[in-house]
Structures are given as structure tokens and as C-alpha cells.
Design a protein around this motif. Structure first.
Motif, PDB file in Angstrom:
ATOM      1  N   LEU A 146      -2.566 -13.139 -17.520  1.00  0.00           N
ATOM      2  CA  LEU A 146      -1.552 -13.689 -16.347  1.00  0.00           C
ATOM      3  C   LEU A 146      -1.160 -12.651 -15.423  1.00  0.00           C
ATOM      4  O   LEU A 146      -0.939 -12.842 -14.294  1.00  0.00           O
ATOM      5  CB  LEU A 146      -0.821 -14.586 -17.061  1.00  0.00           C
ATOM      6  N   ILE A 147      -0.804 -11.436 -16.191  1.00  0.00           N
ATOM      7  CA  ILE A 147      -0.293 -10.199 -15.497  1.00  0.00           C
ATOM      8  C   ILE A 147      -1.222  -9.944 -14.312  1.00  0.00           C
ATOM      9  O   ILE A 147      -1.135  -9.689 -13.127  1.00  0.00           O
ATOM     10  CB  ILE A 147       0.231  -9.178 -16.448  1.00  0.00           C
ATOM     11  N   GLU A 163      -4.973   0.494  -8.790  1.00  0.00           N
ATOM     12  CA  GLU A 163      -3.806   0.189  -9.165  1.00  0.00           C
ATOM     13  C   GLU A 163      -3.243  -0.593 -10.422  1.00  0.00           C
ATOM     14  O   GLU A 163      -2.507  -0.347 -11.252  1.00  0.00           O
ATOM     15  CB  GLU A 163      -2.857  -0.579  -8.045  1.00  0.00           C
ATOM     16  N   ILE A 164      -4.371  -1.667 -10.681  1.00  0.00           N
ATOM     17  CA  ILE A 164      -4.158  -2.364 -11.845  1.00  0.00           C
ATOM     18  C   ILE A 164      -4.597  -1.651 -12.993  1.00  0.00           C
ATOM     19  O   ILE A 164      -3.701  -1.623 -14.036  1.00  0.00           O
ATOM     20  CB  ILE A 164      -5.126  -3.607 -11.394  1.00  0.00           C
ATOM     21  N   ALA A 165      -5.520  -0.925 -12.993  1.00  0.00           N
ATOM     22  CA  ALA A 165      -5.752  -0.035 -14.140  1.00  0.00           C
ATOM     23  C   ALA A 165      -4.949   0.978 -14.285  1.00  0.00           C
ATOM     24  O   ALA A 165      -4.489   1.235 -15.618  1.00  0.00           O
ATOM     25  CB  ALA A 165      -7.120   0.769 -13.704  1.00  0.00           C
ATOM     26  N   ASP A 166      -4.119   1.719 -13.500  1.00  0.00           N
ATOM     27  CA  ASP A 166      -3.270   2.546 -13.593  1.00  0.00           C
ATOM     28  C   ASP A 166      -2.094   1.847 -14.267  1.00  0.00           C
ATOM     29  O   ASP A 166      -1.284   2.294 -15.187  1.00  0.00           O
ATOM     30  CB  ASP A 166      -2.543   3.061 -12.357  1.00  0.00           C
ATOM     31  N   TYR A 167      -1.595   0.699 -13.769  1.00  0.00           N
ATOM     32  CA  TYR A 167      -0.454  -0.382 -14.476  1.00  0.00           C
ATOM     33  C   TYR A 167      -0.708  -0.451 -15.869  1.00  0.00           C
ATOM     34  O   TYR A 167       0.086  -0.735 -16.702  1.00  0.00           O
ATOM     35  CB  TYR A 167      -0.244  -1.578 -13.698  1.00  0.00           C
ATOM     36  N   ILE A 168      -2.002  -0.984 -16.394  1.00  0.00           N
ATOM     37  CA  ILE A 168      -2.330  -1.458 -17.387  1.00  0.00           C
ATOM     38  C   ILE A 168      -2.406  -0.392 -18.450  1.00  0.00           C
ATOM     39  O   ILE A 168      -2.745  -0.275 -19.630  1.00  0.00           O
ATOM     40  CB  ILE A 168      -3.286  -2.524 -17.620  1.00  0.00           C
ATOM     41  N   LEU A 185     -10.417 -11.281 -11.729  1.00  0.00           N
ATOM     42  CA  LEU A 185     -10.512 -10.220 -10.489  1.00  0.00           C
ATOM     43  C   LEU A 185     -11.068 -10.827  -9.202  1.00  0.00           C
ATOM     44  O   LEU A 185     -10.897 -10.362  -8.265  1.00  0.00           O
ATOM     45  CB  LEU A 185     -11.197  -9.040 -10.931  1.00  0.00           C
ATOM     46  N   LYS A 186     -11.657 -12.029  -9.324  1.00  0.00           N
ATOM     47  CA  LYS A 186     -12.462 -12.381  -8.278  1.00  0.00           C
ATOM     48  C   LYS A 186     -11.764 -13.237  -7.354  1.00  0.00           C
ATOM     49  O   LYS A 186     -12.291 -13.516  -6.294  1.00  0.00           O
ATOM     50  CB  LYS A 186     -13.657 -13.295  -8.963  1.00  0.00           C
ATOM     51  N   GLU A 187     -10.619 -13.748  -7.800  1.00  0.00           N
ATOM     52  CA  GLU A 187      -9.790 -14.847  -6.965  1.00  0.00           C
ATOM     53  C   GLU A 187      -8.864 -14.034  -6.076  1.00  0.00           C
ATOM     54  O   GLU A 187      -8.117 -13.338  -6.404  1.00  0.00           O
ATOM     55  CB  GLU A 187      -8.703 -15.495  -7.759  1.00  0.00           C
TER      56      GLU A 187
END
Length: 148
Positions: free
Chosen positions: A2-3, A16-21, A42-44
Motif C-alpha cells: 500500500l505504501i 526514490e521508492i527503493a531508497d525509501y524502503i 508500479l504499473k499504475e
């Protein structure tokens, strides 16, 4: 998940997503290959989400008419024998326009004609006496306050 979905909707990049998680970019891309649910999230694209909300705001601003199909099943027991009756009917449900949605839409799409700020123009002249003796004024105010 969900995040991550929320991040995608906000326009975050894969990096950015990879870094955040807390994973490396290579792990991020490996997860995409190994986990279909991660890849799907990730496709949406953000644009799709924005368009969907814009359409929903427009629909609420103008009113919505929706066809509904109702089905009701009633069971009646008489003399130990059960009878099941099913009734079906179609109808139309109407949701009237929402004023707040309409105002929001118009102020954003036709702001020139629907702006919510009012501007007032004041004409004339204003002069300021720059020779104010602040120390004398303070002493005067203190004496006045002390006398009261």
C-alpha cells in the motif's frame, strides 16, 4: 504494498521508492521480476490516478445517474413446505450535483471567472510622519498608564 502504491500515485521514481524502503536499485528491479504483485503496483501511473480523480470530481460536480439492479430473495414456510421467491428489478439512482465539487472544479478550470479571492483597490495618498520621537511617545504612554 500500500505504501509503494501510494508513492507511485504521488509520482515517486523507482530510485526514490527503493531508497525509501531501504533496498538497492538492483534489488528493486529483481523484486519486479520475481514478485508479480510488486510489479503490478508500479504499473499504475500517476497520470492515470489524477485523471481518475478529475473524472470523479467532474461527475460529482455535475451529478451522477447510475443504473442499479436489485435482487430480493424471500423464503416463506407454510405447512412445513418452504417456498423461495426471487424478485429482480432495475432502477436508476440519481446523485444530485455537489456544490463543493462544482466550486472546486470551476475555481481550478475557469479561475478567471470563478476566483475566490476578492481584490479591493484603494486610491489616494498616504503620508507618514517620519519624525516620530519614539522615546517621548513611550514616556508619555508610561506616564498615562501609571496615572490610571
Amino acid at each position: 504494498m500500500l505504501i509503494v502504491k501510494s508513492m507511485v500515485r504521488k509520482g515517486w521514481t523507482n530510485d526514490e521508492i527503493a531508497d525509501y524502503i531501504g533496498i538497492t536499485q538492483s534489488t528493486f528491479y529483481e523484486w519486479q521480476k520475481k514478485h508479480p504483485e510488486f510489479s503490478e503496483v508500479l504499473k499504475e501511473p500517476k497520470e492515470y490516478c489524477v485523471a481518475k480523480v478529475e473524472n470523479a470530481v467532474f461527475a460529482r460536480a455535475t451529478g451522477i445517474e447510475k443504473t442499479i439492479h436489485e435482487k430480493e430473495t424471500v423464503t416463506v414456510e407454510k405447512d412445513g413446505k418452504k417456498t423461495v421467491t426471487t424478485t429482480e428489478k432495475d432502477g436508476v439512482c440519481y446523485y444530485p450535483p455537489d456544490t463543493r465539487a462544482a466550486i472546486f472544479y470551476l475555481t481550478n478550470r475557469a479561475g478567471k471567472d470563478w476566483k475566490q479571492k476578492q481584490q479591493t483597490e484603494i486610491k489616494g495618498s498616504l503620508s507618514v510622519d517620519a519624525k516620530i520621537d519614539a522615546v517621548a511617545r513611550l514616556k508619555e504612554m508610561r506616564e498615562k498608564h501609571h496615572d490610571e
